[in-house]
Design an enzyme around this catalytic site. Structure first.
Site, mmCIF file in Angstrom:
data_model
loop_
_atom_site.group_PDB
_atom_site.id
_atom_site.type_symbol
_atom_site.label_atom_id
_atom_site.label_comp_id
_atom_site.label_asym_id
_atom_site.label_seq_id
_atom_site.Cartn_x
_atom_site.Cartn_y
_atom_site.Cartn_z
ATOM 1 N N TYR A 353 30.998 33.238 42.765
ATOM 2 C CA TYR A 353 30.028 34.312 42.510
ATOM 3 C C TYR A 353 29.614 35.015 43.788
ATOM 4 O O TYR A 353 29.305 36.202 43.778
ATOM 5 C CB TYR A 353 28.844 33.787 41.699
ATOM 6 C CG TYR A 353 29.264 33.419 40.292
ATOM 7 C CD1 TYR A 353 29.604 34.412 39.385
ATOM 8 C CD2 TYR A 353 29.403 32.100 39.908
ATOM 9 C CE1 TYR A 353 30.049 34.096 38.101
ATOM 10 C CE2 TYR A 353 29.841 31.769 38.633
ATOM 11 C CZ TYR A 353 30.160 32.762 37.730
ATOM 12 O OH TYR A 353 30.605 32.442 36.471
ATOM 13 N N GLU A 453 35.067 38.356 34.346
ATOM 14 C CA GLU A 453 35.623 37.080 34.840
ATOM 15 C C GLU A 453 36.412 36.437 33.720
ATOM 16 O O GLU A 453 35.959 35.514 33.073
ATOM 17 C CB GLU A 453 34.520 36.148 35.360
ATOM 18 C CG GLU A 453 33.355 35.911 34.419
ATOM 19 C CD GLU A 453 32.409 34.824 34.953
ATOM 20 O OE1 GLU A 453 32.881 33.874 35.604
ATOM 21 O OE2 GLU A 453 31.192 34.954 34.728
ATOM 22 N N GLU A 462 44.495 33.747 30.119
ATOM 23 C CA GLU A 462 43.402 33.764 29.137
ATOM 24 C C GLU A 462 43.178 35.182 28.620
ATOM 25 O O GLU A 462 42.103 35.533 28.154
ATOM 26 C CB GLU A 462 42.148 33.117 29.730
ATOM 27 C CG GLU A 462 42.362 31.617 29.939
ATOM 28 C CD GLU A 462 41.164 30.897 30.559
ATOM 29 O OE1 GLU A 462 40.059 31.470 30.596
ATOM 30 O OE2 GLU A 462 41.357 29.751 31.022
#
Lengths: 666, 666
Positions: A353, A453, A462
Site C-alpha cells: 500500500y 488491486e 485473477e
C-alpha cells in the site's frame, strides 16, 4: 491478491535441532555399543549411529559354498535367523536412540549373481530386524562401485515398505570420487546427484526414501548444491575433520561451509557429526582431551550455535511459517466473495500500500489541474474491498495537495458493509461508495485515475485484464490506470515435494491445475523470463466508451527457451509477476526484483504430468497459453527439452480447453 | 502355450478397399462440386476430396482492418455465420461422399498473433460446419512453414472433440521438403514423422487423429517407412504422377512402390488418388482420353488389383484374423485349468508337434539300449493335456524302433478324462496315465526322457522352470529333458495402438501387466536380443532326487543395451522366446528365427507407463527381472535412454514386488 490464509496452523516456536554422533563403523562392536549410547547421551547427542551387523555377517555370501550347499540353501530359504555373532545391535535397548548402518560388502549390482542375490536377501533380513527392534533410523550406504544402480534401486524400491516406522536415509557424499579421470568438484557433485536421482526415479514420487548428504573439506559450487534443495535432504553429515580450530581451540567451520550449512538449516535437517576415531570415553579409557572431557560435544555446540544465529527470519518468513510448500488453489474473486479475514491479512502488507500511495501521489502530481469547472480530480477505486486503496488515495491527495473526489466500487456485499461504516465514520463526503460490479456499473462521471488491486501471483490470473477492460469505459480518454501494466514470468523448476503432493491426488485434474505456493524445497533450473504483458487502459483493442465484443484480445501465447547449465529434474513451472503501478513505482514477486518485505503474493506453480530429466546445457522450452471463451479464462501449458539440437522430450498439452482448471468470468 | 482363443470373433471375409479421388483444390468451386461427385461415382470411387472453403474465405484474416474494426470484432465474437461465397461445400447433399480440406492460409503458428487467432477461430467455424453437414471426413493440411507446431497442435487437440462423427486425418508427405539444406530422403522422411509426432504427443494417447500419408516418386528407406506402421495411418495418398505407364498404356507402380503399398495394405488403409489436373468430364467437356472415357478409374483399378493380389495370408495370418493387436493376459496354467477348446486349438499347430516328435526320436536314438533288465526306454510326458505329446512319443518310438513305456502325467481333471479315453481306445498298455501335479508326484520308476510343453510367449512366463525343477527328481541322472533349454528375448518397440489400449484402462495395474498380442501396428526400434536362459535338467542348483528348498535359483536379471539408429517413440517392450527341444531341434517365435508356420505363441508385450522419445542413434537400456517369493513369480522392468553419453530418460520401476501382475505357483 493471491493467498488464502484460512485452514493453516502457524507455529513460530524455534524448534530444537536434532544432532547425532557417528563413530567409525569398524570400531563399534556389540560389547561397546552400550558405552557409545552412554557417550552420546552425556555429550548431549540426540542419537548415535552404529553398524547393524558385525563383520561376521559377511558369512552369508557363502563365498566358498556351491549352489547345492545345504547351509546356503537353508539360509536362502529363510529358514535360518540371525546368529548373535552376526549382530552389533542385538537388543531393543535404546533402539530409538540408534540409527543403524549396513555393511559395505552388500553389493546389489555386483557382476556376481550370488553376491547380488545374497546382498538382497541379507537386506530383507536386516530390514525385518530393524523394524522388529524399532530402530530410530537406518542409513543406506552409497555404492562404492561405479556400476549402474538399477538393481540397488530395484531392491530398495521393493523393500522400503518393510520399514513401517523406521526412517530410511540414502547416504550421499556431496562429491562422488569414484570417477576414474580427475574431474573438478562440480562434476563430482553432479555425479553424486545423478546417482541419487537414478535411485529416486526408480522408487517413484511416492517413495519415503530421504537423503543423508555428507559434506567434505572442499565443496561443489552453489549451483550444484542448489539441486539438493529440491531433494528430500533429511540429514547433513559433518565429518569432524572438515572443522577448523579457532584460536580458543574450538572447532569452527570455514565461511563457505558456514554459508552452506546455514542454507540447509532453512530446510530443518537433522545433523550427524561423523568422527574418524572412536572417543576414548567409549573405550572406558581416560581422556586428557579437553574436548572429550567437556560436558557437551563442541561440534554439536557449534551446529547449535549456527542454528541459533541463523539470520532472523524476515517479515515474509515469519509471516509464512506453515505456508512453505503448501499447495493452495488460486482465489476466484469474481466467483467467490473474499472473507473478512482474507482482506485483513492483505491489508497488513507493509509494502504494497506504500507503493500504491506513492503511485497515486505521482499520478496526481502529473495530472493538470482542471481549468474550467471545479478544481477536483476524480479517483475511482474499483474493487475497493474494505477500503485500503481509498485510504491510500486520500493520503496521496493530501501529500499532493490536490482536491479529489473518490469513488469506491465494490461488488462483495460483505465488504460493502465495512466501507459503509468507513464512509460514515471516516471518509465523509470525499468518498462516494458504490455497490456494483465494475464491469456493469454506469458511472455518473468519468475518472482521471482508475485504481485497482486485482493482480494474482501470475499477474493476470485473477482476471484483472477482463475487469479493467470493463472499467476503462468510465476512465477519461487521457486518464491513468494504476496499475499501468503487469508482466507474467515463468521458470522451469525442480521440486520433488510439490510434485509428490500433486501426484498424491492420483488424478489428472490436479496435475493440470496451478497452485499458489510459498516455495521452499525447490530449485530453479534457469532464471525466470517474461512471457506476456497486459497494459491498461487498453485503447488499442477497445473502442472508447465501449465494452469489448469478445475477450479474444486478452488471449496470450508465450513460447520461451531457457538454457539450463546444470540441468536437473523438471517437476513443473514457477510463475511470478512484475507490475508497473505508475512510471517507476513497481510491485514485483519476481525473485530478482522482488519488492522487499512484500508478502501479499506467493509464486504460482504449474505442475507437469511426468517429471522430465533435463540434461546439463540443454534447452528447456515452455509453451504457455492464456485462453478464453464466453464463460471462463484458463491456461494451457507444455514443456519440451532439446539436447544437442534434438528434441528429447515433449510433454502432452496440459489442461486442454480448461478441462481441469479455469477461472470463471462471472 | 500362450494364447486363449475364447471370446474372439474371427472374420475371414476379404473386405472392399475404400478409394477416393482428390482433384487439385484450386480447381473445385461450388458450381462444379456436383459434377465432381458425379464423376467420382461413375468412376467407382468411394468418395471425393474437395476444399471446404472458397478463396474468398481468406477475408476473415481482416488483413487491412485494425483491432477496433466493427466487422472484425463482430466476426471474432462469433456473431457472423459463413457467407455463401465463403464456401465450396454449401449443402449437405452427398455430404457423406465428400471429404473436406482446409485452406492453406490458415497458419496456426504464424508470428502474427492476428493470423494465429483468426486461423484458430476459422477452424472452429469450419469444424462446426463440417459436423453440421456430417461430412465423410476432413483432411488437415501439413504446415507449409518450418515453425514449431506447438500452436497447431494445441488448436487441434482442443478442437477435435467438435467432430462428433467425422473422421479427421492429418495430411503428411512421406518426405518433408521444407528443410533448407539439401538432405537425403531419409532425413526428409524422419522430419515428416517428427512433425506428426510433435502434434500427436500434444494430443495425447486418447486422440482420434489419424494420418493421411502421401507417397511420392522417390521414397525414404524401409527403415524410415517402418515407423509409420506404429502410427494410425488411415489413408495412403497416391498422386497420379507417381504411376508409370505400362505397354498397354495403363498406370502401374514401380516395384518399390508396389512393395511399399502392399506393406501398408496389411493395415487396411483407405486410398486417395490425387490428380494434378481436373478431369475434363468434371468440366462437362468431351474427353478423348481413353483413361477418362473408361468406365472406372484405371488408378483405382490398379490399387484394387494390388489389394486383391496381396500374398495369400499364411497359416498364421488366416488363423490370427481378429487377434491382431488384441491384448490378452497370459495363461496361468498352474492356477486355472485350460478348457478343452484351448487344448484343441493348440493341438492343430502343424509345426510344434512335428518338432517334438523329431526331438523325441533323436533323443531315443541317442539313448543306449539298456543292457540288463528289460529293453525299454521310459518316457514321461509331464503336463500331458489331452495327449498330443504322448502321440508324438509313440510315433517317435516307432520311427526309432525302440520299445518305450510312456507315462502321461496331468493335473487337470477334465483333460484327464480325455486321456483315460485315449488309453482305453488307442494307447493301451504302452501308456500309464497318472492324475497328479508333476511337482508332487511320487514316480514308481525313473525316466530316460522327460517331455513337456510348458513354454509361454516369454519362455519361462508360464512357470516351466518351476514345474520342471519339481519333475526332474524322477529323471535318471543322465536323463534327457525335452525341451533342453529356452531363452527369452526382448526388443524396444513402438505401438501407439497398444499403448492407447492399455492407457484406456486408466489405472497403474494395467500399465504393469504383460500381454500376449499378435503384433500388427508396431515398429521395433531395434532387433531383439536374449536376456536370460533356463536349462533342464538343472543339476547345478538342485540336488539329485531332491526338491529345491527355495526358488531363488530361478531369479533372473537382464540389462540389455540397444542402439536405435532411427529412433522413434518407445511404448513398451516386445518379448519372444527361442527353445532348444533337443540338440538342433528348435522352436522359436523370435522374428529372425521364427519356426515357419507355427502359431501356438504370439509375442508378449510389456508396456511402459509413459511413452519415451528415442532420438536417432541413441542407446536404449532395458532392465528386466524375473523374481519370486514362496507364492508367486513376477517380472519387474524399466527402460532408460542414453543420448550422446547422457542418460536423458529413466522410467520408474514397473510392477514393484509384483504389485500389479504375477503368476501364481499354486
Amino acid at each position: 491478491m493471491a493467498i488464502s490464509f484460512k485452514t493453516i496452523q502457524t507455529n513460530m516456536s524455534m524448534e530444537h535441532v536434532q544432532i547425532g554422533f557417528m563413530p567409525p563403523a569398524d570400531r563399534i562392536i556389540a560389547e561397546n555399543l552400550a558405552q557409545l549410547v552412554a557417550f552420546g547421551q552425556t555429550k548431549g547427542f540426540d542419537f548415535v549411529v552404529s553398524p547393524l551387523n558385525s563383520p561376521e555377517y559377511e558369512r552369508v555370501l557363502f563365498k566358498d559354498h556351491g549352489p547345492q550347499s545345504l547351509e546356503l540353501a537353508t539360509w536362502r530359504a529363510g529358514l535360518e535367523a540371525f546368529r548373535p555373532e552376526d549382530l552389533v545391535v542385538r537388543t531393543a535397548d535404546h533402539a530409538d536412540y540408534i540409527v543403524g548402518t549396513l555393511p559395505d560388502w552388500q553389493e546389489f549390482d555386483s557382476k556376481d549373481a550370488k553376491v547380488r542375490l545374497h546382498s538382497e536377501l541379507a537386506l530383507r533380513q536386516q530390514f525385518n530386524w530393524i523394524s522388529h527392534l524399532g530402530l530410530g533410523g537406518v542409513m543406506l550406504p552409497y555404492p562404492s562401485s561405479t556400476e549402474p544402480l538399477s538393481n540397488y534401486g530395484r531392491v530398495l524400491t521393493g523393500s522400503l515398505a518393510m520399514l513401517a516406522y523406521t526412517t530410511c536415509w540414502f547416504r550421499v557424499p556431496c562429491m562422488d570420487d569414484t570417477l576414474e579421470q580427475m574431474v573438478d568438484e562440480d562434476m563430482q557433485g553432479m555425479k553424486s546427484w545423478e546417482r541419487w536421482n537414478s535411485i529416486r526415479n526408480m522408487a517413484g514420487p511416492e517413495s519415503k526414501l530421504g537423503v543423508a548428504l555428507e559434506l567434505a573439506g572442499s565443496l561443489p559450487s552453489d549451483a550444484v548444491l542448489d539441486r539438493w534443495f529440491a531433494e528430500p535432504v533429511k540429514v547433513i553429515i559433518l565429518p569432524e575433520d572438515i572443522f577448523l580450530t579457532n584460536n580458543m581451540g574450538y572447532p569452527v567451520l570455514s565461511k563457505r561451509h558456514q554459508q552452506v550449512v546455514r542454507s540447509f538449516i532453512k530446510h530443518k535437517p537433522t545433523f550427524i557429526i561423523s568422527s574418524s576415531q572412536l572417543p576414548k570415553l567409549v573405550m572406558n579409557e581416560f581422556s586428557d582431551d579437553a574436548l572429550e572431557r567437556g560436558l557437551s560435544s563442541p561440534y554439536a555446540d557449534y551446529v547449535r550455535y549456527l542454528h541459533r544465529t541463523q539470520d532472523a527470519p524476515g517479515v515474509i518468513d515469519q509471516f509464512a511459517v506453515g505456508y512453505q510448500d503448501y499447495l493452495q488453489a488460486p482465489l476466484q474473486p469474481l466467483q467467490d466473495n473474499l472473507e473478512s479475514s482474507t482482506y485483513a491479512t492483505f491489508e497488513k502488507d507493509p509494502i504494497k500500500y506504500q507503493q500504491y500511495e506513492l503511485a497515486v501521489e505521482r499520478a496526481l502530481l502529473d495530472r493538470p489541474i482542471p481549468t474550467e469547472g471545479e478544481d477536483i480530480t476524480v479517483i475511482m477505486v474499483v474493487g475497493a474491498g474494505r477500503g485500503p486503496l481509498v485510504n491510500c488515495s486520500l493520503r496521496a491527495a493530501e501529500r499532493a495537495k490536490r482536491n479529489v473526489r473518490v469513488y469506491a466500487v465494490e461488488k462483495n456485499p460483505n465488504a460493502f458493509v465495512t466501507i459503509q461504516n468507513m464512509k460514515a465514520s471516516l471518509w465523509g463526503d470525499r468518498v462516494t461508495i458504490v455497490f456494483a460490479d465494475m464491469r456493469t456499473w454506469k458511472a455518473p462521471e468519468k475518472a482521471d485515475i482508475l485504481v485497482s488491486e486485482l493482480l494474482g501471483s501470475f499477474g493476470d490470473n485473477e482476471l484483472s485484464p477482463e475487469c479493467l477492460d470493463g472499467a476503462q469505459k468510465f476512465l477519461k480518454p487521457d486518464g491513468i490506470s494504476i496499475p499501468a501494466n503487469y508482466t507474467a514470468f515463468v521458470a522451469p523448476m525442480a521440486s520433488n515435494k510439490l510434485h509428490a503432493d500433486v501426484s498424491a491426488f492420483k488424478d489428472l485434474a490436479h496435475m493440470e491445475t496451478s497452485y499458489v505456493v510459498m516455495f521452499k524445497a525447490i530449485s530453479l533450473l534457469a532464471q525466470p523470463k517474461p512471457i506476456w504483458v497486459f497494459e491498461h487502459p487498453n485503447r488499442q483493442d477497445i473502442p472508447l466508451d465501449k465494452d469489448p465484443l469478445s475477450n479474444h484480445h486478452n488471449i496470450r501465447t508465450g513460447s520461451i527457451e531457457f538454457v539450463s547449465e546444470k540441468g536437473g529434474m523438471l517437476h513443473g513451472v514457477a510463475g511470478y509477476f512484475e507490475s508497473v503501478l505508475y512510471k517507476d513505482v513497481m510491485l514485483s514477486i519476481n525473485p530478482s526484483t522482488h519488492s522487499p518485505g512484500m508478502f501479499s503474493w506467493f509464486p504460482i506453480f504449474f505442475p507437469v504430468r511426468t517429471p522430465v530429466y533435463i540434461p546439463p546445457n540443454s534447452t528447456v522450452v515452455l509453451d504457455f497459453w492464456r485462453l478464453t471463451d464466453t464463460r471462463k479464462v484458463w491456461y494451457e501449458w507444455r514443456v519440451s527439452c532439446r539436447f544437442d539440437g534434438v528434441e528429447i522430450h515433449a510433454s502432452p498439452l496440459h489442461n486442454v480447453g480448461g478441462r481441469s482448471s479455469s477461472i470463471g468470468l462471472f
